[in-house]
Scaffold this motif. Sequence first.
Motif, mmCIF file in Angstrom:
data_model
loop_
_atom_site.group_PDB
_atom_site.id
_atom_site.type_symbol
_atom_site.label_atom_id
_atom_site.label_comp_id
_atom_site.label_asym_id
_atom_site.label_seq_id
_atom_site.Cartn_x
_atom_site.Cartn_y
_atom_site.Cartn_z
ATOM 1 N N HIS A 1 18.683 -9.798 2.488
ATOM 2 C CA HIS A 1 18.387 -8.480 1.951
ATOM 3 C C HIS A 1 19.475 -7.497 2.372
ATOM 4 N N ILE A 2 19.800 -6.568 1.495
ATOM 5 C CA ILE A 2 20.667 -5.446 1.813
ATOM 6 C C ILE A 2 19.764 -4.223 1.815
ATOM 7 N N GLN A 3 19.485 -3.729 3.017
ATOM 8 C CA GLN A 3 18.418 -2.733 3.159
ATOM 9 C C GLN A 3 18.722 -1.786 4.310
ATOM 10 N N ALA A 4 18.758 -0.501 4.027
ATOM 11 C CA ALA A 4 18.986 0.496 5.073
ATOM 12 C C ALA A 4 17.711 0.716 5.876
ATOM 13 N N GLY A 5 17.881 1.052 7.148
ATOM 14 C CA GLY A 5 16.762 1.446 7.994
ATOM 15 C C GLY A 5 15.993 0.316 8.621
ATOM 16 N N GLU B 1 20.446 -9.287 -1.829
ATOM 17 C CA GLU B 1 19.572 -8.602 -2.775
ATOM 18 C C GLU B 1 19.158 -7.255 -2.201
ATOM 19 N N THR B 2 19.337 -6.181 -2.990
ATOM 20 C CA THR B 2 18.984 -4.859 -2.490
ATOM 21 C C THR B 2 17.468 -4.712 -2.352
ATOM 22 N N LYS B 3 17.097 -3.980 -1.319
ATOM 23 C CA LYS B 3 15.678 -3.716 -1.069
ATOM 24 C C LYS B 3 15.552 -2.271 -0.592
ATOM 25 N N GLY B 4 14.614 -1.541 -1.155
ATOM 26 C CA GLY B 4 14.429 -0.153 -0.768
ATOM 27 C C GLY B 4 15.266 0.795 -1.606
ATOM 28 N N PRO B 5 15.133 2.107 -1.335
ATOM 29 C CA PRO B 5 15.736 3.122 -2.197
ATOM 30 C C PRO B 5 17.077 3.672 -1.718
ATOM 31 N N ARG C 1 22.382 3.964 -7.922
ATOM 32 C CA ARG C 1 23.394 3.027 -8.432
ATOM 33 C C ARG C 1 22.810 1.644 -8.658
ATOM 34 N N TYR C 2 22.036 1.153 -7.677
ATOM 35 C CA TYR C 2 21.512 -0.206 -7.738
ATOM 36 C C TYR C 2 19.994 -0.189 -7.613
ATOM 37 N N PRO C 3 19.266 -0.493 -8.681
ATOM 38 C CA PRO C 3 17.816 -0.618 -8.565
ATOM 39 C C PRO C 3 17.440 -1.712 -7.564
ATOM 40 N N GLU C 4 16.263 -1.596 -7.018
ATOM 41 C CA GLU C 4 15.793 -2.608 -6.074
ATOM 42 C C GLU C 4 15.826 -3.996 -6.716
ATOM 43 N N ARG C 5 16.239 -4.984 -5.936
ATOM 44 C CA ARG C 5 16.365 -6.388 -6.317
ATOM 45 C C ARG C 5 17.636 -6.667 -7.114
ATOM 46 N N VAL D 1 24.462 -8.108 -10.056
ATOM 47 C CA VAL D 1 23.722 -8.952 -10.983
ATOM 48 C C VAL D 1 22.252 -8.573 -10.905
ATOM 49 N N SER D 2 21.639 -8.317 -12.041
ATOM 50 C CA SER D 2 20.214 -8.000 -12.064
ATOM 51 C C SER D 2 19.406 -9.298 -12.145
#
Length: 260
Positions: free
Chosen positions: A123-127, A160-164, A169-173, A257-258
């Motif tokens: 996951h790529i996730q801040a915080g 994979e992005t997670k969170g806001p 720029r990049y929606p979650e997932r 990639v979505s």
Amino acid sequence: MSRISSMPDNVHNAHRDVKAKCTPLSCKMHTMEYDDRPEPAKRLEKARVARGFAEAKKAASFFGWNYNVYAQHENGTRGISRAAAMYAKAYRVSEAWLLTGEGTGPGETNDVAGLRRITVAAHIQAGVFEETWEWDDQSQYPVYIPDDPEYRPFTLFAGETKGPSMNRRYPERTVLVFTNVEETQEAPIPGKRYIVERRRSSGEAEHTVKLLHVDQDGKFWLVPESDDPRYQAPISVEDGTADEDTVAILGRVVYAVSRE
């Protein structure tokens, strides 16, 4: 205080340390002309370098391994049999190749003509601070991107992005495919987006994505692109954060990639 520059030999310095309590000492192994290590130890080093890690310590930190144990495995002072499956997964080679030399070695993972297979492994996730950001085998999945000749010489990673924290720029997932700047030795490019690590002294780290910006004074900033008030403060590349965490640029995003 760190500096931003074109990437010299040791890029973590491309893992460009921004602010830290001390300067880490890297272990330079295998400097003798005659290498009498066991063959599995030599293959372990080869797989590590092919995966984009010029230093063993950087690989151990990235995957959350005990560095002293890993160094012994690569030095050949301890056998790798019990850890071979773990290393094979991380380095994208077969366990059999690590142990015997037979099987799938480095660079033998592409299986669709004209496309390149990348494993989404984190996951790529801040915080969120964790000891390791890589998922277990059951959670990982492949994506395919064009086999771009520009990136063919380099190892590519995907998360994979997670969170806001970058939702403008990049929606979650969204799957972000990125390089390892230690391997590419590419100078930072304003206007590009980078995977960034913020690591605590305890060893836990968060991994997120930020836009690299340079202001009118030539100062570099890592800028979020979020509509969430919690994730709108830029980070100075030169000065780091207000606390004593270490901030490092890990890699440049080259594909998004979505996931369906």
